[in-house]
Scaffold this motif. Structure first.
Motif, PDB file in Angstrom:
ATOM      1  N   VAL A 132      30.964  36.754  40.350  1.00 51.32           N
ATOM      2  CA  VAL A 132      30.911  38.052  40.697  1.00 51.32           C
ATOM      3  C   VAL A 132      31.316  38.198  42.221  1.00 51.32           C
ATOM      4  O   VAL A 132      31.983  38.992  42.681  1.00 51.32           O
ATOM      5  N   MET A 133      30.888  36.972  43.262  1.00 55.93           N
ATOM      6  CA  MET A 133      31.175  37.151  44.514  1.00 55.93           C
ATOM      7  C   MET A 133      32.919  36.868  44.842  1.00 55.93           C
ATOM      8  O   MET A 133      33.302  37.575  45.443  1.00 55.93           O
ATOM      9  N   PHE A 134      33.332  35.962  43.800  1.00 52.74           N
ATOM     10  CA  PHE A 134      34.932  35.858  43.783  1.00 52.74           C
ATOM     11  C   PHE A 134      35.476  37.313  43.538  1.00 52.74           C
ATOM     12  O   PHE A 134      36.496  37.742  44.185  1.00 52.74           O
ATOM     13  N   ALA A 135      34.958  38.112  42.478  1.00 50.49           N
ATOM     14  CA  ALA A 135      35.567  39.135  42.011  1.00 50.49           C
ATOM     15  C   ALA A 135      35.430  40.300  43.073  1.00 50.49           C
ATOM     16  O   ALA A 135      36.461  41.163  43.631  1.00 50.49           O
ATOM     17  N   LEU A 136      34.219  40.450  43.819  1.00 54.96           N
ATOM     18  CA  LEU A 136      34.103  41.343  45.104  1.00 54.96           C
ATOM     19  C   LEU A 136      35.166  40.909  46.036  1.00 54.96           C
ATOM     20  O   LEU A 136      35.493  41.717  46.860  1.00 54.96           O
ATOM     21  N   GLY A 137      35.127  39.707  46.410  1.00 50.23           N
ATOM     22  CA  GLY A 137      36.283  39.391  47.296  1.00 50.23           C
ATOM     23  C   GLY A 137      37.707  39.572  47.159  1.00 50.23           C
ATOM     24  O   GLY A 137      38.319  40.099  48.037  1.00 50.23           O
ATOM     25  N   ALA A 138      37.976  39.612  45.899  1.00 48.87           N
ATOM     26  CA  ALA A 138      39.324  39.708  45.221  1.00 48.87           C
ATOM     27  C   ALA A 138      39.846  41.183  45.539  1.00 48.87           C
ATOM     28  O   ALA A 138      40.662  41.917  45.882  1.00 48.87           O
ATOM     29  N   LEU A 139      38.673  42.018  45.028  1.00 49.79           N
ATOM     30  CA  LEU A 139      38.684  43.586  45.270  1.00 49.79           C
ATOM     31  C   LEU A 139      38.768  43.930  46.607  1.00 49.79           C
ATOM     32  O   LEU A 139      39.540  44.900  46.941  1.00 49.79           O
ATOM     33  N   SER A 140      37.985  43.473  47.322  1.00 52.24           N
ATOM     34  CA  SER A 140      38.172  43.859  48.843  1.00 52.24           C
ATOM     35  C   SER A 140      39.610  43.417  49.412  1.00 52.24           C
ATOM     36  O   SER A 140      40.067  44.273  50.478  1.00 52.24           O
TER      37      SER A 140
END
Length: 461
Positions: A94-102
């Motif tokens: 989930v953290m990786f996905a949030l970083g990618a979207l950011s």
């Protein structure tokens, strides 16, 4: 007690890995090395759009990713031991996905830097959790093969990064090198859902070692920053970092639940496996940076031809890593790892002996080097992780990942120190000097491999 046995009162370990879970782990771990190299081809475009120099972008988008990844591997692995590796892996996804979207929606360099550091922190959680799941969820006779498969996936991710990044930047936009991660993570989360039974909640969860984590992060961070600093900081920063690691050692010996249990290094197989990974990564990363520099200085080669030449090494690594896992089931970890180290040393010797009048002359030695390096990777990791009890598997995976990163940092630092001496006309002499350093590292890894267990010592009980 067997390394697979549970101490009294310990949290029930993960049992069994379904094919869906294995595929989810593979997709997730692929993204960590992929994103470490994919960003490189997008830096000029990002710099043009935001009006930032390549030096600034490299510092904030590349170095920061490496630094955060190094300092958080240990704490990330310990979190898995305390909270459960599947839970922590999901948090990392989930953290990786949030970083990618950011990163996809970023409109300045500062937002991009935050996105990259969030992705690096997620990667520091994902890698040790995945390694621990492999160690705990598979019988001992299947671990080397599984580590080989995942090693091949990570090598392939690092090799494909620049090519995939180039396609995305040229056909779509630089922002899509971030967005491409989101559907992969969504698929991984979907595959893992219901693929294996949920972990049991621990009856008592010890407090996280925050002081030890801070000491570890500061110590490693100063050492890494020192390798990239001018005099006198190149000596001062690593010196202070080593002092902090000494304080960490004293602190951890008194802590009931340390973030790094230094007793791990009393296990012969764990120490040997970690040392092999560090020494061989020192040589590998040094070569990955040295030869493109040599080709550019001596021949004025374009990046495309240089990339194709270096790809020979990465392809053989992707092929050799799973093969090493299978061979270790027949030969044992010791024989396979030592054989791989000697093959890699022979490739390095060929590179050092030749004058390299054309990049094509480096292809065969690079293939031999890549194959040798990859052959011993899986048995070294499997032997090291199998020697550790289940309750410390995440911590052990974090320590091994840290040594992997540090080996690469030291290799690049040695290369930078050699290249800073002399001028472009001295590249041939510099080439032979760095080859000698990297050859010594591979020779040491062959000697250390003798400390790994033989086949009969790793057979299932």
């Amino acid at each position: 007690m067997s390394a697979d046995a549970l101490p009294a009162g310990a949290r029930p370990a993960e049992t069994g890995l379904s094919p869906r879970t294995m595929l989810a782990l593979g997709l997730t771990t692929l993204l960590v090395p992929l994103n470490s190299t994919m960003i490189a081809v997008a830096l000029p475009t990002i710099g043009h759009e935001f009006g930032a120099g390549l030096g600034t972008l490299s510092q904030w988008l590349v170095t920061s990713y490496l630094l955060v990844g190094i300092v958080l591997q240990g704490p990330g692995g310990k979190l898995g031991d305390l909270w459960g590796h599947r839970r922590v892996l999901t948090v990392g996804q989930v953290m990786f996905a949030l970083g990618a979207l950011s990163g996809f929606f970023a409109r300045n360099v500062a937002m991009l830097a935050v996105a990259r550091m969030l992705m690096a922190a997620a990667g520091a959680v994902i890698t040790p959790s995945a390694m621990a799941l492999l160690r705990n969820g598979l019988p001992v006779e299947r671990r080397a093969r599984a580590f080989g498969m995942f090693g091949a996936i990570m090598s392939l991710g690092a090799a494909l990064g620049p090519m995939l990044g180039g396609e995305l930047v040229s056909r779509l936009s630089w922002s899509f090198i971030f967005l491409v991660n989101v559907p992969v993570l969504a698929l991984a989360l979907l595959l893992a859902r219901g693929g294996t039974p949920a972990e049991s909640a621990p009856a008592h969860r010890p407090a996280f070692d925050l002081v030890g984590s801070v000491l570890l992060g500061l110590g490693l961070g100063l050492i890494v920053m020192g390798t990239k600093s001018p005099a006198p900081w190149v000596v001062v920063l690593p010196g202070v970092g080593l002092v902090l690691l000494g304080v960490l050692y004293t602190w951890e010996r008194k802590h009931a639940h340390p973030v790094i249990d230094f007793q791990l290094f009393r296990l012969r197989a764990f120490s040997a496996g970690s040392a092999i990974i560090a020494l061989q990564n020192l040589a590998m990363y040094g070569i990955l940076f040295q030869l493109p520099y040599l080709f550019t200085q001596r021949f004025g080669e374009d990046t495309g031809r240089t990339g194709r030449t270096m790809l020979a090494m990465m392809v053989m690594m992707a092929l050799g890593t799973p093969l090493g896992g299978r061979l270790s089931e027949r030969w044992g970890a010791r024989t396979t790892a030592v054989t791989g180290a000697l093959l890699g040393l022979s490739g390095m010797t060929l590179l050092a002996a030749r004058t390299v009048d054309s990049p094509n002359e480096a292809i065969l030695p690079l293939m031999l080097l890549g194959f040798g390096l990859s052959l011993g990777n899986a048995p070294s990791q499997a032997a090291a992780m199998s020697s550790v009890d289940r309750g410390r598997s995440g911590m052990a995976a974090g320590v091994m990942s840290t040594t992997r990163y540090l080996g690469g940092v030291v290799g690049i630092a040695i290369l930078g120190g050699v290249l800073s001496q002399g001028v472009a006309a001295a590249t041939e002499r510099q080439h032979h000097t760095v080859m000698a350093f990297f050859g010594v590292a591979l020779a040491l890894s062959a000697l250390v491999g003798l400390a790994l267990p033989r086949r009969e010592e790793t057979a299932p009980r």
